[in-house]
Motif scaffolding. Structure first.
Motif, short mmCIF file in Angstrom:
data_model
loop_
_atom_site.label_atom_id
_atom_site.label_comp_id
_atom_site.label_asym_id
_atom_site.label_seq_id
_atom_site.Cartn_x
_atom_site.Cartn_y
_atom_site.Cartn_z
N LEU A 179 0.60 -1.11 0.14
CA LEU A 179 0.07 0.21 0.01
C LEU A 179 0.97 1.37 0.03
O LEU A 179 0.61 2.30 -0.57
CB LEU A 179 -0.80 -0.08 1.43
N LYS A 180 1.94 1.20 0.73
CA LYS A 180 2.72 2.54 0.85
C LYS A 180 3.40 2.52 -0.48
O LYS A 180 3.52 3.87 -0.91
CB LYS A 180 3.84 2.13 1.88
N GLU A 181 3.81 1.68 -1.25
CA GLU A 181 4.46 1.59 -2.54
C GLU A 181 3.15 2.23 -3.60
O GLU A 181 3.46 3.21 -4.47
CB GLU A 181 4.96 0.25 -3.01
N ALA A 182 2.18 1.73 -3.27
CA ALA A 182 1.06 2.04 -4.46
C ALA A 182 0.44 3.76 -4.02
O ALA A 182 0.49 4.58 -5.09
CB ALA A 182 -0.19 1.32 -4.21
N GLU A 183 0.67 4.09 -2.79
CA GLU A 183 0.33 5.37 -2.38
C GLU A 183 1.76 6.42 -3.11
O GLU A 183 1.24 7.44 -3.77
CB GLU A 183 0.27 5.72 -1.15
N ALA A 184 2.76 5.84 -3.05
CA ALA A 184 4.00 6.74 -3.69
C ALA A 184 3.49 6.70 -5.19
O ALA A 184 3.93 7.85 -5.86
CB ALA A 184 5.31 6.08 -3.21
N GLU A 185 3.25 5.98 -5.78
CA GLU A 185 3.02 5.77 -7.23
C GLU A 185 1.66 6.82 -7.77
O GLU A 185 2.04 7.41 -8.50
CB GLU A 185 2.82 4.30 -7.64
N ARG A 186 0.78 6.57 -6.68
CA ARG A 186 -0.45 7.77 -6.95
C ARG A 186 0.25 9.00 -7.07
O ARG A 186 -0.22 9.99 -7.67
CB ARG A 186 -1.42 7.30 -5.83
N ASP A 187 0.93 9.41 -5.90
CA ASP A 187 1.49 10.59 -5.72
C ASP A 187 2.31 11.10 -6.90
O ASP A 187 2.33 12.14 -7.39
CB ASP A 187 2.21 10.67 -4.32
N ARG A 188 3.30 10.23 -7.25
CA ARG A 188 3.93 10.53 -8.50
C ARG A 188 3.23 10.91 -9.62
O ARG A 188 3.41 11.76 -10.40
CB ARG A 188 4.90 9.45 -8.91
N CYS A 189 2.15 10.07 -9.88
CA CYS A 189 1.10 10.22 -11.13
C CYS A 189 0.74 11.64 -10.91
O CYS A 189 0.67 12.28 -12.02
CB CYS A 189 0.24 9.24 -11.23
N ASP A 190 0.29 12.02 -9.67
CA ASP A 190 -0.52 13.41 -9.42
C ASP A 190 0.56 14.40 -9.80
O ASP A 190 0.29 15.65 -10.28
CB ASP A 190 -0.71 13.57 -7.85
N ALA A 191 1.97 14.32 -9.64
CA ALA A 191 2.98 15.38 -9.72
C ALA A 191 3.21 15.55 -11.24
O ALA A 191 3.24 16.51 -11.75
CB ALA A 191 4.50 14.82 -8.84
N VAL A 192 3.53 14.38 -11.84
CA VAL A 192 3.43 14.24 -13.26
C VAL A 192 2.24 15.05 -14.13
O VAL A 192 2.53 15.97 -14.94
CB VAL A 192 3.71 12.77 -13.86
N ILE A 193 1.03 14.79 -13.51
CA ILE A 193 -0.24 15.70 -14.20
C ILE A 193 0.13 16.96 -14.07
O ILE A 193 -0.18 17.82 -14.90
CB ILE A 193 -1.38 14.87 -13.54
N ALA A 194 0.35 17.28 -12.77
CA ALA A 194 0.39 18.76 -12.43
C ALA A 194 1.58 19.45 -13.27
O ALA A 194 1.25 20.67 -13.86
CB ALA A 194 0.92 18.86 -10.95
N ALA A 195 2.56 18.79 -13.21
CA ALA A 195 3.76 19.46 -14.22
C ALA A 195 3.29 19.58 -15.81
O ALA A 195 3.58 20.58 -16.61
CB ALA A 195 5.03 18.44 -14.23
#
Length: 477
Positions: free
Chosen positions: A191-207
Motif C-alpha cells: 500500500l505504501k508503494e502504491a500510494e507513492a506511485e499515485r502521488d508520483r502520477c499526481d505530480a506528473v499530471i500537475a507538471a
C-alpha cells in the motif's frame, strides 16, 4: 425562448434550447407521424454557481423532466446541456478528438492565423495544437486512475484482514492471528508503494498541465473550449464518472431507498463506485459517519434499514446519500412535498445549511410557492414544457409579470385576516402536451388573451432588471 442576457455570475450549468419529447405508439396504421409528449419544449437557461434556482408550476408542466435532463438521466431530444464544473484539462472527453479530426490540418499555423481563418472552429484548433500533449495527459491520467484502483483495493483487503485479526484476538491459538498479521504487514508495504506511485502520477499530471499553459494554442483552448463539457456528447463511461458531481434528492423518501441496504451501505455506495474510498475500510466508515452527522443522523443508525425510520429521517438519509460524493449540483425534486408540514421546515433548513457549508448549487423543484420563495435565489415558472417567467425570488413574488404567475400567487392560501385575499383558481385544464396550442400555450386559460396570443409565440423579454417574461400582455404593462 431566447437565451438569457449575460451575467457576471458564473454559470455552472448552461442549457440551450433543450427539448425532451417522449414518443408514443401510433393509434392507427394510417397515422403518418408518431405522436410525442412534449414534456420539455425548448428551454434555455443558466444555473449560476452557488445559487438555488426554484422551479415552479402545476403538475405535468415538465419540472421533473427538466431536472433529470440536467443530470442526463434522460438524454434530451434536442439542445445542449453544458457543465462548467469540470474543464477539458481535468477531463478530456472523446468527442473533442472527433471534432478536431473534422477540420483541416493547421498544425503549421499560428494561433492568430487560426483565429482569422477558422473563427467558428477556434476552440477545435486550439485543441489540435495541443493534441499530442492532451494524449500524454490522458495517458498520465489513466496511470493515475490505475494507481488509485490499486490503493483502494489494498485498503479494502487490509480492512477485511483487520476485522479477521480482531476476531482472533481472544483465541487460545495465536497462529491464525499471527498469520493474518504477517499478511497485513506485507499488504501495508504494498500500500505504501502504491500510494507513492499515485502521488508520483499526481505530480506528473500537475507538471504537464503547467507545461501546456506555456504553449501556443492553450489560450485559445482555455478561453473557448476549456470552459465547459457538453454532457450529451459524453460516452456512457465518461458520464458515469461525471455522476458524482451531479446528484438528486427524490420526492419519495421511501421508494427511492434500497430497502435491502443499511444506512451505511446506502450512503457509501457511490463512494465505493467512484473509488473515493475502499469498501470496508476504516476511512470509509469514518467519512460516512461524518456525513450522517452533518445531515442530523445519529451514528447508531449506521446499520439500520430504511423501514425502521420515519419519513423525515428517511429523507435525511436520501440527502446524506446525495451529499456523500461531494457534488457541486443537486436537483431537489419535490424534496419536502411528501413530508409532514412540521418536518418540512427542518429539512429546508438542513438543505440551506448544507448549501452554505459545502458551496452547493441547487435546482429546487416544487409546486409550493411559499417554500420556493423561502429557499430560492431565483425562480423560474414553467408551463407546458416552457419557462415563461424568470427572475429573482423577491421580484417574482412582488412584481409577477406573466398572468399565469399572477394567478399562481393568488392561489396561495394565507392566514393573514387583514389582507382578506380572495383565493383565485386557474380556470380550465392544462392542454395536452402531445398537441399543445399554437402561439402562447397559456392563451386557452388566460383572461387577458387576444387574437395575437392564439397565433404568435411571445418574445422572451427583460422587462425589469434580471426579470424576464414571455408574454404579449404582461401584468402591469
Amino acid at each position: 425562448m431566447a437565451k438569457n442576457l449575460t451575467n457576471e455570475k458564473n454559470a455552472l450549468l448552461r442549457l440551450e434550447n433543450v427539448k425532451m419529447h417522449f414518443p408514443l405508439k401510433k393509434t392507427s396504421a394510417f397515422q403518418k407521424e408518431r405522436p410525442v409528449v412534449k414534456a420539455v419544449d425548448g428551454v434555455t437557461i443558466d444555473v449560476y454557481e452557488g445559487e438555488t434556482l426554484g422551479l415552479v408550476g402545476e403538475s405535468g408542466c415538465g419540472k421533473t423532466t427538466l431536472g433529470r435532463v440536467m443530470l442526463q438521466l434522460y438524454n434530451q431530444t434536442d439542445g445542449s446541456v453544458h457543465y462548467t464544473g469540470i474543464t477539458l484539462n481535468d477531463y478530456a472527453p472523446k468527442y473533442v478528438e472527433k471534432d478536431i479530426a473534422k477540420i483541416p490540418d493547421v498544425k503549421g499555423a499560428s494561433p492568430e492565423d487560426i483565429l482569422r481563418d477558422f473563427p467558428n472552429q477556434a476552440r477545435l484548433a486550439g485543441g489540435l495544437l495541443l493534441m499530442d500533449d492532451l494524449h500524454k495527459l490522458a495517458k498520465a491520467q489513466q496511470e493515475n486512475q490505475d494507481a488509485v484502483k490499486i490503493v483502494n483495493r489494498l485498503e479494502t483487503e487490509l480492512g477485511l484482514l483487520e476485522i479477521r485479526r480482531v476476531a482472533f484476538l481472544e483465541s487460545e491459538d495465536p497462529a491464525p492471528r499471527i498469520k493474518i498479521e504477517e499478511k497485513i504487514e506485507k499488504l501495508s508495504a504494498e500500500l505504501k508503494e502504491a500510494e507513492a506511485e499515485r502521488d508520483r502520477c499526481d505530480a506528473v499530471i500537475a507538471a504537464m498541465r503547467d507545461e501546456c499553459k506555456g504553449k501556443p494554442g492553450f489560450d485559445i483552448l482555455e478561453q473557448a473550449y476549456d470552459v465547459s463539457i457538453d454532457l450529451k456528447r459524453l460516452t456512457k463511461e465518461e458520464m458515469r464518472r461525471q455522476r458524482r458531481h451531479l446528484q438528486i434528492i427524490f420526492q419519495d423518501p421511501y421508494s427511492s431507498l434500497n430497502q435491502r441496504f443499511s444506512v451505511g451501505q446506502i450512503i457509501s455506495e457511490a463512494l465505493v463506485a467512484h473509488k473515493m474510498y475502499g469498501r470496508g475500510t476504516k476511512h470509509l466508515e469514518e467519512y460516512v459517519l461524518s456525513v450522517m452527522e452533518r445531515c442530523g443522523l445519529q451514528h447508531y443508525f449506521l446499520h439500520r434499514y430504511p423501514h425502521q425510520f420515519s419519513g423525515g429521517q428517511r429523507q435525511r438519509i436520501g440527502i446524506a446519500r446525495a451529499l456523500a460524493p461531494k457534488p457541486k449540483f443537486i436537483v431537489c425534486d419535490e424534496a419536502v412535498s411528501a413530508l409532514d408540514v412540521s418536518i418540512q421546515s427542518q429539512i429546508i433548513n438542513l438543505l440551506m445549511d448544507l448549501k452554505e457549508s459545502a458551496n452547493l448549487t441547487y435546482l429546487f423543484i416544487s409546486h409550493d410557492l411559499s417554500t420556493v420563495k423561502f429557499i430560492s435565489d431565483r425562480v423560474g415558472v414553467m408551463y407546458l414544457g416552457n419557462i415563461i417567467e424568470l427572475g429573482n425570488s423577491d421580484e417574482i413574488f412582488e412584481y409577477p409579470l406573466h398572468p399565469y404567475t399572477n394567478v399562481l400567487l393568488k392561489a396561495i392560501p394565507t392566514t393573514d385576516e387583514a389582507s382578506k385575499k380572495e383565493l383565485q383558481v386557474i380556470e380550465g385544464d392544462i392542454p395536452s402536451p402531445i398537441n399543445p396550442p399554437p402561439g402562447c400555450k397559456f392563451h386557452t386559460r388566460c383572461e387577458f388573451a387576444q387574437d395575437i396570443c392564439k397565433c404568435d409565440e411571445p418574445e422572451w423579454r427583460e422587462l425589469r432588471p434580471e426579470h424576464f417574461v414571455a408574454c404579449h400582455f404582461p401584468v402591469g404593462h
